[in-house]
Scaffold this active site. Structure first.
Site, PDB file in Angstrom:
ATOM      1  N   GLU A 228      39.144  41.966  36.479  1.00 52.64           N
ATOM      2  CA  GLU A 228      38.154  41.092  37.118  1.00 52.64           C
ATOM      3  C   GLU A 228      38.799  39.832  37.703  1.00 52.64           C
ATOM      4  OE1 GLU A 228      34.154  42.322  34.760  1.00 52.64           O
ATOM      5  OE2 GLU A 228      35.247  40.650  33.878  1.00 52.64           O
TER       6      GLU A 228
ATOM      7  N   GLU B 200      24.564  39.314  26.154  1.00 53.39           N
ATOM      8  CA  GLU B 200      24.591  39.338  27.615  1.00 53.39           C
ATOM      9  C   GLU B 200      23.717  40.449  28.197  1.00 53.39           C
ATOM     10  OE1 GLU B 200      28.550  39.945  29.133  1.00 53.39           O
ATOM     11  OE2 GLU B 200      27.863  40.120  31.215  1.00 53.39           O
TER      12      GLU B 200
ATOM     13  N   ASP C 279      30.988  48.353  29.148  1.00 51.45           N
ATOM     14  CA  ASP C 279      30.912  46.897  28.969  1.00 51.45           C
ATOM     15  C   ASP C 279      29.736  46.444  28.101  1.00 51.45           C
ATOM     16  OD1 ASP C 279      31.404  44.262  29.188  1.00 51.45           O
ATOM     17  OD2 ASP C 279      30.870  44.056  31.302  1.00 51.45           O
TER      18      ASP C 279
HETATM   19  C1  BDP Z   1      31.674  41.141  31.070  1.00 51.00           C
HETATM   20  C2  BDP Z   1      31.125  39.798  31.378  1.00 51.00           C
HETATM   21  C3  BDP Z   1      32.135  38.838  31.931  1.00 51.00           C
HETATM   22  C4  BDP Z   1      33.381  38.868  31.063  1.00 51.00           C
HETATM   23  C5  BDP Z   1      33.890  40.274  30.934  1.00 51.00           C
HETATM   24  C6  BDP Z   1      35.050  40.390  29.965  1.00 51.00           C
HETATM   25  O1  BDP Z   1      30.072  39.958  32.306  1.00 51.00           O
HETATM   26  O2  BDP Z   1      31.550  37.570  31.985  1.00 51.00           O
HETATM   27  O3  BDP Z   1      34.365  38.041  31.594  1.00 51.00           O
HETATM   28  O4  BDP Z   1      32.886  41.089  30.402  1.00 51.00           O
HETATM   29  O5  BDP Z   1      34.835  40.905  28.872  1.00 51.00           O
HETATM   30  O6  BDP Z   1      30.766  41.750  30.191  1.00 51.00           O
HETATM   31  O7  BDP Z   1      36.169  39.999  30.270  1.00 51.00           O
END
Ligand code: BDP
Length: 704
Positions: A295, A397, A369
């Site tokens: 990401e 989340e 996730d």
């Molecule tokens: C996702 C989240 C994000 C996190 C990412 C992570 O939306 O904010 O940075 O995981 O785990 O669930 O790195």
């Protein structure tokens, strides 16, 4: 027992968590009093001091007077808070060999004619954990006249991951700002830091990563290290080490180097010097956590190096200080068309055996996730030569933020109990993470914290249960969600309220699954903030950011075919799992659409068509929330009014939002399935366009 009157002095607001130490009923008090007449704690080391302070605090609140402290045992009823090496314990033949470094025993014994309760570990922190356990026995009304408890953690590294930024914004946080007030540190140490440490120690958490995985290199600056040091000093007596996140490009940003290539000698030297500097400031620093090449985060792949090469460079610099490097396996590459479910496995599994001994590869519970339900991550069991640690998300989340009541204990139990069949039947995920890959290798569990500056710490009263449960599972991955819920409920709401509270908790996560993503659906939340439904979203740059990628609904049916005919993600699991999950007839129905694309008229186990079953599940989820509201209404007057009213309001929010999820999802999927609603199920309140038009740009917790 008088309900609601127990709390003295201040109105309850949740600040006290499960450490409320309510005054005992007179019968319990009378039962306990002869067994707790004085405290003997032979020395004043800081951790023993923390333990005896806690015992005194709890005792005073529960019994109404101070527990006398004496130098030596004086008659029956002593509570001896000590360590294995205490001369008082000579000749007693106690099972200290079973306790490891952090375990404890609580034993009723006669010492020199005095009936005594011994609370002791091999280390002071073991003793501290024992004191918290003893307090729990009193809080939950257990007998203490003939104790023989031996307990030790099954995992070594039991850490919270705070996704906290230096400006105090908490990514995916729904409980206010970050607890860490960097601007006032190091000179002002908020007393709350001590209460945070007490709460964590009470459930065996022994580490905290203070900063976000989407890391900022500034935390490694000398001025910030002084602030980190101040926090470490507060936490140290409670057995809690601090860890930080390391931004992989820090050598460029802070060190002004041209590269962060892990094989570059200058880069290696920069990290070694930085890590030596950290240890000179904080000698018992825990180590680093890294999110790399995920990401948008920088990482070794930027220099065509592997995750192992990146991790090992940092691990080598940490090793002389006995530091741990946690390296996340949450990766999915920018330009990769492969099913996102498969990517972490594809990238990490071939690296098995290539990581240093002090690396823990941190794997999320599922391959996508932190969804309300995911099958266990296929990496568990598939990297037998690499220490893997579990990563759970405590903050909700994807499960309704702070306002939805969803007890995550049942979700974690489900994952930990899952059989990987690697290397053999019975190799559950719990066993995989508990078993060191070789003698002395690290083991661990991380939980993305749900803690913030709100008075109630977690954003809601019930979300405290998820913090609590995380600690208990990190201590014992084979623990049972219901027993944990019972302990928490009795301590947090009082023993008389515990039964209905536990019932609400135990069904709560399944209700969220049903009203958001039933039957194995996943990732249908609105864009960015993930607040509310967005199953129609299809316009985002990368395919796997779009909900339509996950449900693949079309006129013919719905679901993601991950069998050999589809993306073949299923082949990443052991043959036994492939066999069971490969057919829609044998896969547990709650994972059906995760692995199979099926026609709308497919017959589910209930005899209903898939479409009818989907609608039925959405309604079932909403109904459970309605039942929780009724259960909670019946508890009015049996728990304190302030917390009761907050929960009542939050359940009303949950009911409204569950209905929103149900209505929006049915409106959308009906526009594709073109089928009528089954009898008895009412149409959505509005048309699809209405739901699509809802926009919440200011929803909390967004990444920035
Ligand atoms: C996702 C989240 C994000 C996190 C990412 C992570 O939306 O904010 O940075 O995981 O785990 O669930 O790195």
């Amino acid at each position: 027992m008088c309900f609601g009157l127990a709390n003295q002095g201040h109105a309850e607001d949740g600040y006290d968590l499960w450490l409320r130490y309510q005054p005992l009923e007179s019968s319990a008090k009378a039962r306990y009093e002869p067994l707790v007449t004085h405290l003997v704690a032979p020395n004043a080391r800081p951790t023993i001091r923390a333990a005896t302070d806690e015992l005194q605090r709890g005792f005073k609140a529960m019994f109404g007077y101070d527990l006398v402290q004496r130098e030596t045992l004086m008659g029956n009823g002593a509570v001896l808070v000590t360590r294995a090496d205490s001369p008082n314990l000579k000749g007693l033949d106690l099972p200290f060999a079973k306790l490891g470094e952090e375990g404890y025993l609580i034993r009723t014994a006669v010492i020199a004619g005095n009936r005594t309760t011994i609370i002791a570990g091999n280390s002071d922190v073991g003793t501290l954990y024992g004191v918290f356990r003893f307090l729990k026995l009193l809080q939950t009304g257990q007998p203490i006249d003939n104790l023989d408890i031996v307990d030790a953690p099954k995992l070594k590294v039991r850490v919270l991951n705070h996704w906290d930024n230096l400006d105090r914004h908490v990514e995916r946080g729904y409980a206010g700002q970050s607890l860490w007030d960097w601007q006032k540190l190091p000179l002002h140490k908020d007393p709350r830091y001590t209460d945070y440490a007490r709460a964590n120690a009470s459930i065996g958490i022994n580490g905290t990563v203070l900063t976000n995985v989407n890391a900022n290199a500034d935390i490694l600056r000398p001025d910030y290290l002084q602030k980190v040091k101040a926090l470490a000093e507060v936490f140290r007596p409670y057995g809690i080490k601090v860890y930080l996140t390391a931004r992989f490009s820090a050598p460029i940003e802070l060190g002004k180097l041209k590269t962060a290539d892990p094989l570059d000698p200058q880069v290696q030297a920069w990290w070694k010097a930085k890590i030596d500097e950290i240890y000179s400031v904080i000698p018992d620093f825990g180590g680093l956590l890294v999110k790399a090449n995920s990401e948008g985060q920088p990482g070794p792949a930027d220099y065509k190096r592997t995750h192992a090469e990146g991790a090992n460079m940092l691990a080598d610099a940490l090793a002389p200080h006995h530091g741990i490097l946690m390296w996340r396996a949450f990766v999915y590459a920018a330009e990769n068309a492969e099913d996102r479910h498969k990517q972490a496995y594809t990238e990490f599994q071939p690296l098995d055996g290539k990581f240093r001994d002090n690396v823990l590869v941190q794997v999320k519970n599922g391959a996508i996730d932190f969804q309300p339900r995911e099958p266990f991550h296929p990496l568990f069991g598939a990297m037998p030569k690499t220490p893997l640690m579990m990563e759970f998300q405590i903050t909700k989340e994807y499960l309704g933020f702070a306002t939805h009541l969803a007890y995550l204990g049942t979700m974690w139990e489900e994952v930990l109990e899952a059989d990987t069949f690697r290397p053999k039947k019975g190799s559950t995920v719990a066993k995989v993470i508990e078993t060191p890959v070789d003698a002395g290798a690290a083991t661990g569990m991380a939980g993305v914290a749900n803690i913030g500056s709100d008075r109630n710490w977690s954003g809601s009263q019930f979300d405290q249960a998820n913090w609590y449960a995380f600690g208990r599972f990190a201590w014992d991955p084979d623990a049972k969600a219901e027993a944990i819920a019972r302990d928490w409920a009795a301590m947090t709401w009082g023993r008389e309220a515990a039964d209905p509270v536990v019932r609400m908790m135990m069904g709560s996560r399944e209700a969220v699954v049903d009203y958001m993503t039933p039957l194995g659906l996943a990732h249908l939340m609105a864009t960015g903030h993930h607040y509310g439904p967005g199953p129609w979203v299809s316009d985002l740059a990368r395919p796997e950011w779009n909900p339509v990628y996950y449900h693949k609904a079309d006129a013919a049916g719905i679901g993601f075919d991950r069998t050999a005919k589809g993306s073949d993600a299923l082949s990443q699991y052991a043959p036994e799992v492939v066999k069971a999950w490969g057919s829609p007839k044998t896969i547990p129905e709650n994972l059906l659409l995760w692995f199979h694309h099926l026609p709308w008229d497919y017959r589910t186990k209930s005899g209903r068509t898939l479409w009818d079953e989907l609608v039925t599940r959405y309604d079932a989820g909403v109904d459970v929330v309605g039942k929780m509201q009724a259960d909670w209404a019946a508890l009015r007057g049996k728990v304190d009014e302030t917390r009761w009213a907050e929960v009542r309001d939050f359940l009303a929010i949950q009911h409204a939002e569950a209905t929103w999820w149900r209505d929006a999802s049915i409106a959308y999927f009906q526009s594709i399935s073109k089928r009528p609603l089954p009898a008895g199920h009412k149409p959505p309140a509005h048309d699809l366009e209405y739901y699509k038009a809802i926009s919440n740009p200011y929803a909390p917790g967004q990444g920035k």
